[in-house]
Design an enzyme around this catalytic site. Structure first.
Site, short mmCIF file in Angstrom:
data_model
loop_
_atom_site.label_atom_id
_atom_site.label_comp_id
_atom_site.label_asym_id
_atom_site.label_seq_id
_atom_site.Cartn_x
_atom_site.Cartn_y
_atom_site.Cartn_z
N LYS A 176 9.63 -16.51 -10.75
CA LYS A 176 8.91 -15.36 -11.27
C LYS A 176 7.73 -15.80 -12.13
CE LYS A 176 9.39 -11.32 -14.27
NZ LYS A 176 10.27 -10.57 -15.18
N LYS A 210 -15.16 0.13 14.22
CA LYS A 210 -13.87 -0.53 14.44
C LYS A 210 -13.47 -0.48 15.91
CE LYS A 210 -9.13 -0.59 12.64
NZ LYS A 210 -8.20 -0.06 11.60
N ASN A 222 0.85 -1.19 0.00
CA ASN A 222 0.00 0.00 0.00
C ASN A 222 0.88 1.24 0.00
OD1 ASN A 222 0.51 0.72 2.93
ND2 ASN A 222 -0.45 -1.29 3.20
N ASP A 258 -4.88 -6.44 4.56
CA ASP A 258 -5.90 -7.35 5.07
C ASP A 258 -5.74 -8.77 4.53
OD1 ASP A 258 -7.15 -5.36 6.59
OD2 ASP A 258 -8.34 -4.69 4.88
N PRO A 269 -3.68 -12.08 9.75
CA PRO A 269 -4.15 -12.01 11.14
C PRO A 269 -4.61 -10.60 11.49
CG PRO A 269 -1.75 -12.20 11.04
CD PRO A 269 -2.26 -12.46 9.66
N ILE A 315 -4.24 -8.07 13.84
CA ILE A 315 -3.27 -7.80 14.90
C ILE A 315 -3.88 -6.96 16.01
CG2 ILE A 315 -0.99 -6.86 15.42
CD1 ILE A 315 -0.25 -7.37 12.49
#
Length: 394
Positions: free
Chosen positions: A284, A333, A205, A274, A300, A302
């Site tokens: 490759k 959340k 990201n 995620d 997971p 976390i």
């Protein structure tokens, strides 16, 4: 209001670097008085320093202005006294309270926070006598700014280079701060995770880690013992902060599980992926078909793990980056993961988001929602820690 710094320059070859240092600090809204040893004046002219500070430079202990005892009066309203660069000779004098020039006499008279940034030959620095003097000064409460390692002016390679500007500035700020987190351990995660697809490619990201690094810096300034778990970023290590690198979400999960056991505050600002590819190709992946099908599995959670396995004294903060319905998603959340606070920001808000030096955040707890104006990430880090300390007091 300007903070008053006393800067002492000694007879080290690195004395020339003090000119740029003083120039930079002058732009940071400090009032600066400079004291030099006679040896320092052979490396740097007092006139060049006076041109930057617009104030007299003092060298001789008897160089008093009329009606003053300069080495006593000059330090009375000082906020910090830093010797930079500090030679082995001057450190030896300071360790034993020898006041034979204006710098050493003023240092002895000063009651403000004191800092020393050594710079010298590696063998002089590592000599037992020098190390004893450093230990003596540390025991007296003097803060040290560790020298760097590399090629020295004498041609030797080793520890003895004057610390860089950012390290010196950080320690000056530390000296000027109160330390409400002294004795507390703060664990922070920052930056992106990377999930490999093959030996060449990965999924990640846009996180740069700037927010997490800013929080870690703020926690250090407030006196905490700080551990920063960081993904692959291009930011420099923070002096005084324990740096723990990770790559994947699983790497971070294992790291946080271990480090969280001894933390008082945990701040999960890392941008954790995620999902990850279920299978990582050993070779490759070649471009053959028009479409590439990759099956992803969940990483997971976390933050949920940390909240579910917390100690009674831990305060845990998460982050929520959204593109829509920011507050609703962040509140959900907070409750779902049972965190103490969520720092919510929107990628759509100008001045917030990835790679910026500023942020616009909303701090959400079970009792309160606080909208903050745009501010630097460093300032936001201090606000976040202040609010978390308030939660611990409650």
């Amino acid at each position: 209001m300007k903070k008053k710094l006393i800067i002492g320059i000694t007879g080290s070859i690195a004395a020339f670097k003090s000119v740029q240092l003083i120039s930079d600090l002058s732009k940071e809204n400090y009032e600066i008085d400079v004291l030099m040893t006679p040896s320092a004046a052979k490396f740097v002219t007092p006139l060049s320093i006076q041109a930057l500070t617009k104030r007299k430079v003092y060298i001789d202990v008897f160089d008093d202005d009329p009606g003053t005892i300069t080495h006593v009066d000059i330090v009375k309203n000082a906020d910090a006294f830093i010797v930079v660069p500090a030679s082995a000779t001057t450190m030896a004098k300071l360790a034993y309270g020898i006041a034979d020039n204006m710098l050493t006499a003023a240092f002895l008279a000063a009651t403000c926070p004191k800092l020393i940034a050594p710079a010298m030959n590696v063998h002089m620095y590592e000599n037992n006598a020098t190390q004893r003097n450093i230990d003596t000064l540390k025991n007296d409460g003097v803060l040290f700014i560790e020298p760097g390692t590399g090629l020295l002016a004498c041609g030797d390679v080793g520890k003895g280079k004057l610390a860089d500007y950012n390290s010196i500035k950080l320690m000056i700020e530390y000296a000027l701060h109160s330390h409400p987190l002294k004795g507390k351990r703060v664990l922070i995660s920052a930056g992106p995770t990377r999930e490999s697809m093959d030996p060449v490619r990965f999924i990640s990201n846009h996180s740069t880690g700037k927010m997490g690094y800013a929080i870690a810096r703020a926690a250090f300034l407030l006196g905490a013992d700080v551990t920063l778990a960081h993904g692959p970023v291009s930011l420099k290590d923070i002096p005084g902060v324990t740096m723990k690198p990770f790559i994947s979400a699983n790497d971070l999960f294992e790291l946080m599980k271990e480090e969280s056991k001894k933390a008082d505050y945990i701040i999960m600002s890392a941008a954790v992926g995620d999902y990850r590819p279920q299978d990582v190709a050993k070779e490759k992946i070649k471009k053959n078909d028009d479409c590439l099908h990759v099956e992803f599995i969940k990483n997971p959670d976390i933050l949920s793990y940390l909240c579910a396995n917390r100690t009674n004294q831990q305060i845990i903060c998460g982050f929520a980056m959204e593109t829509n319905d920011l507050i609703a998603h962040a509140k959900e959340k907070l409750l779902r993961k049972n965190a103490d606070m969520i720092v919510a920001n929107s990628l759509r808000t100008k001045g917030a988001g990835f790679a910026t030096d500023t942020n616009v955040a909303t701090l959400i707890t079970k009792e309160n929602t606080e909208d903050l104006p745009m501010m630097s990430k460093e300032d936001l880090g201090l606000v976040i820690l202040d609010r978390l300390m308030s939660l611990k007091e409650d």
